[in-house]
Write a protein that holds these residues in place. Structure first.
Motif, PDB file in Angstrom:
ATOM      1  N   ARG A 385       1.495 -10.332   7.377  1.00  0.00           N
ATOM      2  CA  ARG A 385       0.858  -9.070   7.019  1.00  0.00           C
ATOM      3  C   ARG A 385       0.126  -8.472   8.215  1.00  0.00           C
ATOM      4  O   ARG A 385       0.120  -7.261   8.407  1.00  0.00           O
ATOM      5  CB  ARG A 385      -0.096  -9.276   5.845  1.00  0.00           C
ATOM      6  CG  ARG A 385      -0.635  -7.990   5.252  1.00  0.00           C
ATOM      7  CD  ARG A 385      -1.176  -8.190   3.850  1.00  0.00           C
ATOM      8  NE  ARG A 385      -2.308  -9.099   3.828  1.00  0.00           N
ATOM      9  CZ  ARG A 385      -2.959  -9.452   2.716  1.00  0.00           C
ATOM     10  NH1 ARG A 385      -2.570  -8.970   1.543  1.00  0.00           N
ATOM     11  NH2 ARG A 385      -3.988 -10.278   2.759  1.00  0.00           N
ATOM     12  N   SER A 429      -4.440   0.451   2.363  1.00  0.00           N
ATOM     13  CA  SER A 429      -4.826  -0.814   1.734  1.00  0.00           C
ATOM     14  C   SER A 429      -3.821  -1.226   0.665  1.00  0.00           C
ATOM     15  O   SER A 429      -3.432  -2.404   0.575  1.00  0.00           O
ATOM     16  CB  SER A 429      -6.229  -0.691   1.127  1.00  0.00           C
ATOM     17  OG  SER A 429      -7.200  -0.558   2.136  1.00  0.00           O
ATOM     18  N   LYS A 430      -3.395  -0.269  -0.145  1.00  0.00           N
ATOM     19  CA  LYS A 430      -2.403  -0.586  -1.188  1.00  0.00           C
ATOM     20  C   LYS A 430      -1.075  -1.010  -0.566  1.00  0.00           C
ATOM     21  O   LYS A 430      -0.430  -1.946  -1.042  1.00  0.00           O
ATOM     22  CB  LYS A 430      -2.209   0.632  -2.086  1.00  0.00           C
ATOM     23  CG  LYS A 430      -3.406   0.934  -2.984  1.00  0.00           C
ATOM     24  CD  LYS A 430      -3.155   2.179  -3.824  1.00  0.00           C
ATOM     25  CE  LYS A 430      -4.368   2.506  -4.691  1.00  0.00           C
ATOM     26  NZ  LYS A 430      -4.172   3.753  -5.477  1.00  0.00           N
ATOM     27  N   ARG A 431      -0.692  -0.322   0.496  1.00  0.00           N
ATOM     28  CA  ARG A 431       0.577  -0.617   1.164  1.00  0.00           C
ATOM     29  C   ARG A 431       0.595  -2.029   1.720  1.00  0.00           C
ATOM     30  O   ARG A 431       1.637  -2.710   1.683  1.00  0.00           O
ATOM     31  CB  ARG A 431       0.777   0.411   2.275  1.00  0.00           C
ATOM     32  CG  ARG A 431       2.052   0.283   3.069  1.00  0.00           C
ATOM     33  CD  ARG A 431       2.124   1.438   4.063  1.00  0.00           C
ATOM     34  NE  ARG A 431       3.243   1.343   4.975  1.00  0.00           N
ATOM     35  CZ  ARG A 431       3.452   2.190   5.969  1.00  0.00           C
ATOM     36  NH1 ARG A 431       2.626   3.205   6.167  1.00  0.00           N
ATOM     37  NH2 ARG A 431       4.499   2.038   6.771  1.00  0.00           N
ATOM     38  N   GLY A 433      -1.504  -4.487   0.667  1.00  0.00           N
ATOM     39  CA  GLY A 433      -1.998  -5.471  -0.286  1.00  0.00           C
ATOM     40  C   GLY A 433      -3.400  -5.940   0.016  1.00  0.00           C
ATOM     41  O   GLY A 433      -3.798  -7.046  -0.381  1.00  0.00           O
ATOM     42  N   TRP A 434      -4.172  -5.120   0.716  1.00  0.00           N
ATOM     43  CA  TRP A 434      -5.560  -5.457   1.023  1.00  0.00           C
ATOM     44  C   TRP A 434      -6.474  -4.984  -0.104  1.00  0.00           C
ATOM     45  O   TRP A 434      -6.212  -3.958  -0.749  1.00  0.00           O
ATOM     46  CB  TRP A 434      -6.005  -4.789   2.325  1.00  0.00           C
ATOM     47  CG  TRP A 434      -5.509  -5.480   3.555  1.00  0.00           C
ATOM     48  CD1 TRP A 434      -5.027  -6.747   3.654  1.00  0.00           C
ATOM     49  CD2 TRP A 434      -5.445  -4.922   4.880  1.00  0.00           C
ATOM     50  NE1 TRP A 434      -4.662  -7.031   4.948  1.00  0.00           N
ATOM     51  CE2 TRP A 434      -4.912  -5.915   5.725  1.00  0.00           C
ATOM     52  CE3 TRP A 434      -5.775  -3.687   5.424  1.00  0.00           C
ATOM     53  CZ2 TRP A 434      -4.713  -5.731   7.084  1.00  0.00           C
ATOM     54  CZ3 TRP A 434      -5.584  -3.477   6.779  1.00  0.00           C
ATOM     55  CH2 TRP A 434      -5.063  -4.486   7.597  1.00  0.00           C
TER      56      TRP A 434
END
Length: 459
Positions: A385, A429-431, A433-434
């Protein structure tokens, strides 16, 4: 260092180095502490607070200074300013709040006070050497949080002046103006504040500007004006267009230039007190300076005034003097970083606070430092990531203007529109996964600090 400097080895055994213990540096420290990332923080002054500590050498703070944004929009995330603070907190209140934040989250223990950083270099193995006044420290990453209002910008004026000249960074107390004929050059929010001090204390006060500014009242319908941030930008412009026409009117009546740009394409002035002084003749608006002539200042319209003191409120150059210039892509005196925070040239080199924003910066600092901390954490625990984010640092060039065509100057090159910026950080953040910032996220940090303080008091 090769072009692969953005993908250097991870030195997980080394701490992260934070440079500066003003609001940005403290935000970074809290974010790292929440994820258990070891760090060390360097602060050249004897306490926290950055520019808000008027005793911090080189601080541009003056006694009458207040926050430009309002109390309820100005705090760190999930740590609101006290309700008994003024709508627009004073410098003393901001400093007290900043120090309470430091203590409540137990951030002092990692700060090395009285320690100035002289240079930062990336080593051949990708780690960092931070040279300070007390020795050298090796670090896995460097977060520059040393601020943007330390290096004063003063224009060159033709001719010789018999009086005194100074920059606003040197200004502290309005008693300086007593018995003087004062000219304040420049009309940002600090310049407007200082012009008001001059109007109330000097024998005669003048302001000199090159362009026009939009004046926005600090309160609309009894509320601080920045509380309309929830509106889309077109609606906010509509509201303030009506409010300004009703409450302010045509500022050229008092000798000011009409704005040559739309509202929010540059910082508006939240200072209707200056209009009060202009309306009552306590300060006089003049155009740009053409030249000095002994004890006279000659203006672009041919008029001249006898002046004792010229104070340049003409802004600051963004500098990061301890970092080699080629570690950031500087353009027009601004470092060109991904999201105004991540160096595109060097792995694990960050800058927090090197942006211009049309709303309170503290919560934005928290949003950015939250991303930094998750990225640094992923380098150890989720390298796949982290690699995705490194590709974004290299290649992603989002539009953070929110559709605003900012004034085409070097100063405005680093401007962002707060709603567009926040929206993009949420999308990012969504992209990846944070976790997003959410209420209670930092409760464990605060609770641990409280337990430690209690144990220390009882021990």
């Amino acid at each position: 260092m090769t072009t692969d400097a953005l993908r250097a080895p991870v030195h997980a055994e080394l701490p992260v180095a934070i440079i500066g213990a003003g609001p940005a540096g403290l935000s970074a420290a809290r974010a790292l502490k929440r994820l258990g990332i070891r760090y060390v923080q360097f602060e050249r002054h004897s306490d926290v607070g950055g520019i808000w500590d008027i005793d911090n050498p080189g601080s541009p703070m003056y006694r009458s200074a207040h926050f430009i944004s309002s109390r309820d929009k100005s705090g760190f995330f999930d740590y609101p300013m006290p309700k008994d603070f003024a709508d627009y907190p004073s410098r003393e209140q901001v400093l007290r709040y900043t120090r309470s934040f430091t203590d409540d989250f137990g951030l002092r223990e990692a700060i090395r006070f009285g320690t100035a950083v002289s240079s930062v270099e990336q080593d051949e193995d990708g780690a960092w050497t931070v040279l300070t006044s007390t020795g050298a420290t090796r670090a896995r990453a460097v977060i520059c949080c040393s601020g943007v209002t330390w290096d004063a910008r003063t224009p060159g004026i033709p001719g010789d002046f018999a009086g005194r000249t100074m920059h606003s960074v040197e200004y502290v107390d309005p008693s300086l103006f007593r018995g003087q004929r004062v000219l304040v050059v420049g009309l940002g929010n600090s310049g407007a504040d200082i012009a008001c001090d001059a109007a109330a204390n000097a024998d005669a006060a003048f302001i000199s500007t090159r362009r026009g500014y939009h004046f926005v009242p600090k309160h609309v319908f009894g509320m601080p004006s920045d509380e309309t941030e929830w509106l889309p930008i077109w609606a906010e412009r509509l509201v303030y267009g009506i409010v300004r026409r009703v409450m302010v009117g045509d500022v050229s009546r008092w000798g000011l230039h009409r704005p040559d740009h739309r509202l929010f394409e540059s910082h508006p002035l939240l200072n209707t007190q200056l209009l009060h002084y202009l309306q009552h003749g306590d300060v006089t608006a003049k155009p740009d300076i053409a030249r000095f002539d002994g004890d006279k200042v000659v203006f672009a319209d041919g008029s001249r005034e006898r002046i004792d003191l010229v104070l340049f409120a003409t802004g600051y150059d963004m500098t990061i003097p301890y970092v080699p210039a080629d570690y950031f892509a500087w353009k027009g005196g601004r470092p060109q970083m991904y999201l105004n925070a991540f160096s595109r040239q060097r792995h694990n080199l960050f800058g927090l606070g090197y942006l211009e924003v049309n709303s309170s910066a503290y919560t934005l600092f928290d949003r950015i430092s939250h991303l930094m901390a998750q990225y640094l954490n992923d380098q150890v625990h989720r390298p796949d990531r982290a690699g995705k984010f490194e590709r974004l640092i290299r290649e992603d060039r989002p539009d953070l203007s929110g559709g605003i065509k900012f004034v085409g100057s070097d100063r405005h090159a680093a401007y962002i529109e707060v709603r567009a910026y926040k929206k993009y950080l949420r999308t990012l953040s969504k992209r990846l996964g944070w976790a997003e910032l959410s209420p209670g996220l930092f409760n464990t940090v605060r609770a641990a600090s409280t337990r430690k303080a209690s144990a220390h008091a009882n021990g």
